[in-house]
Motif scaffolding. Structure first.
Motif, mmCIF file in Angstrom:
data_model
loop_
_atom_site.group_PDB
_atom_site.id
_atom_site.type_symbol
_atom_site.label_atom_id
_atom_site.label_comp_id
_atom_site.label_asym_id
_atom_site.label_seq_id
_atom_site.Cartn_x
_atom_site.Cartn_y
_atom_site.Cartn_z
ATOM 1 N N ILE A 67 -3.343 5.703 -13.188
ATOM 2 C CA ILE A 67 -2.750 6.169 -11.934
ATOM 3 C C ILE A 67 -3.781 6.190 -10.814
ATOM 4 C CG2 ILE A 67 -3.141 8.633 -12.315
ATOM 5 C CD1 ILE A 67 0.036 7.024 -10.890
ATOM 6 N N ALA A 127 -0.993 11.741 -5.896
ATOM 7 C CA ALA A 127 -0.445 10.961 -7.007
ATOM 8 C C ALA A 127 -1.203 11.247 -8.296
ATOM 9 C CB ALA A 127 -0.500 9.470 -6.670
ATOM 10 N N ALA A 138 0.159 13.319 -11.727
ATOM 11 C CA ALA A 138 0.078 12.760 -13.073
ATOM 12 C C ALA A 138 -0.702 13.688 -14.001
ATOM 13 C CB ALA A 138 -0.579 11.384 -13.023
ATOM 14 N N GLN A 145 3.614 15.672 -13.946
ATOM 15 C CA GLN A 145 4.731 15.409 -13.051
ATOM 16 C C GLN A 145 4.758 13.927 -12.667
ATOM 17 O OE1 GLN A 145 4.258 18.057 -9.731
ATOM 18 N NE2 GLN A 145 4.176 19.892 -11.017
ATOM 19 N N SER A 146 5.811 13.528 -12.021
ATOM 20 C CA SER A 146 5.939 12.129 -11.602
ATOM 21 C C SER A 146 5.102 11.877 -10.346
ATOM 22 C CB SER A 146 7.405 11.795 -11.325
ATOM 23 O OG SER A 146 7.515 10.488 -10.787
ATOM 24 N N ALA A 147 4.326 10.804 -10.387
ATOM 25 C CA ALA A 147 3.539 10.403 -9.218
ATOM 26 C C ALA A 147 4.270 9.380 -8.373
ATOM 27 C CB ALA A 147 2.197 9.828 -9.684
ATOM 28 N N LEU A 148 5.515 9.075 -8.726
ATOM 29 C CA LEU A 148 6.245 7.999 -8.060
ATOM 30 C C LEU A 148 6.464 8.279 -6.581
ATOM 31 C CD1 LEU A 148 7.638 5.288 -8.498
ATOM 32 C CD2 LEU A 148 9.742 6.524 -9.042
ATOM 33 N N GLU A 182 5.289 5.778 -3.719
ATOM 34 C CA GLU A 182 6.266 5.143 -2.838
ATOM 35 C C GLU A 182 5.927 5.379 -1.370
ATOM 36 O OE1 GLU A 182 9.932 6.813 -4.172
ATOM 37 O OE2 GLU A 182 10.324 5.194 -5.605
#
Length: 221
Positions: A129, A180, A184, A188-191, A195
């Motif tokens: 990540i 981000a 991670a 949790q989501s780094a999306l 984005e």
């Protein structure tokens, strides 16, 4: 596009002949980042917690090292005037300069980032990540840095002025990159942060070459 590729090839060739610049960028990135364990103490948990922030911050500072020379040589020898009169638009000339800067600085920093992460005790699971964040962060740094180089071209002590002008603009990008990695690390989501970084890159790619071309036209008048 043939003229664009020729300009990019020329600038990359000139950059590779002065390969010491890319080496200096990487050495600064590693040496400055490696100072933090000495300043903060050898606490593995503390270093691991702030490692991503250090890597991002050092990447931003390292990217500044060669920015003040991005247009200077062409400006001083008159090549920039020739490029302005060529069929290639100044927007594409500016974009070629940005691409050259990223290939000569951003790409080497991506290769060196795992080494600095290792020195800072970054958790192994955070490397992917971190690298993905840097893939999105470094183009934005090059775009904004090149814009600053165009705006300060011909100014006295342009390097100092460039740093004061551009560093505040780097902060939101670095926050998103660190966010981000932190997300991670916490499971949790780094999306979302990634984005936002991708959207920021696309927005800068659309606007910055136009702004750079405008600044260069003002200098060449």
């Amino acid at each position: 596009m043939r003229a664009f590729r020729a300009l990019l090839k020329r600038d990359l060739g000139l950059g590779l002949r002065q390969g010491i610049d890319a080496l200096v960028v990487v050495l600064f990135f590693l040496a400055a980042g490696a100072l933090f364990p000495f300043a903060l103490g050898p606490e593995p948990q503390l270093l691991a917690r702030i490692a991503a922030g250090i890597v991002m911050s050092m990447a931003a500072l390292a990217s500044l090292l060669s920015l003040d020379r991005l247009f200077t040589a062409d400006y001083e020898d008159g090549s920039l005037d020739g490029l302005a009169l060529s069929p290639l638009s100044l927007e594409l000339v500016a974009l070629a300069k940005v691409a050259t800067h990223w290939l000569m600085t951003g790409l080497p920093l991506l290769a060196a980032a795992p080494v600095l992460g290792l020195l800072l005790n970054l958790a192994p699971g955070q490397y992917p990540i971190l690298l993905l964040s840097l893939v999105l962060v470094t183009p934005a740094l090059s775009l904004l840095g090149a814009l600053g180089a165009a705006l300060t071209l011909g100014a006295r002590r342009g390097g100092v002025l460039l740093a004061f002008l551009i560093l505040p603009l780097f902060i939101p990008i670095l926050i998103l990159g660190m966010g981000a990695v932190s997300a991670a690390a916490e499971g949790q989501s780094a999306l979302g942060a990634l984005e936002l970084l991708a959207a920021l890159d696309l927005g800068l790619l659309a606007l910055v070459p136009w702004a750079m071309a405008t600044a260069l036209r003002q200098v060449l008048r």
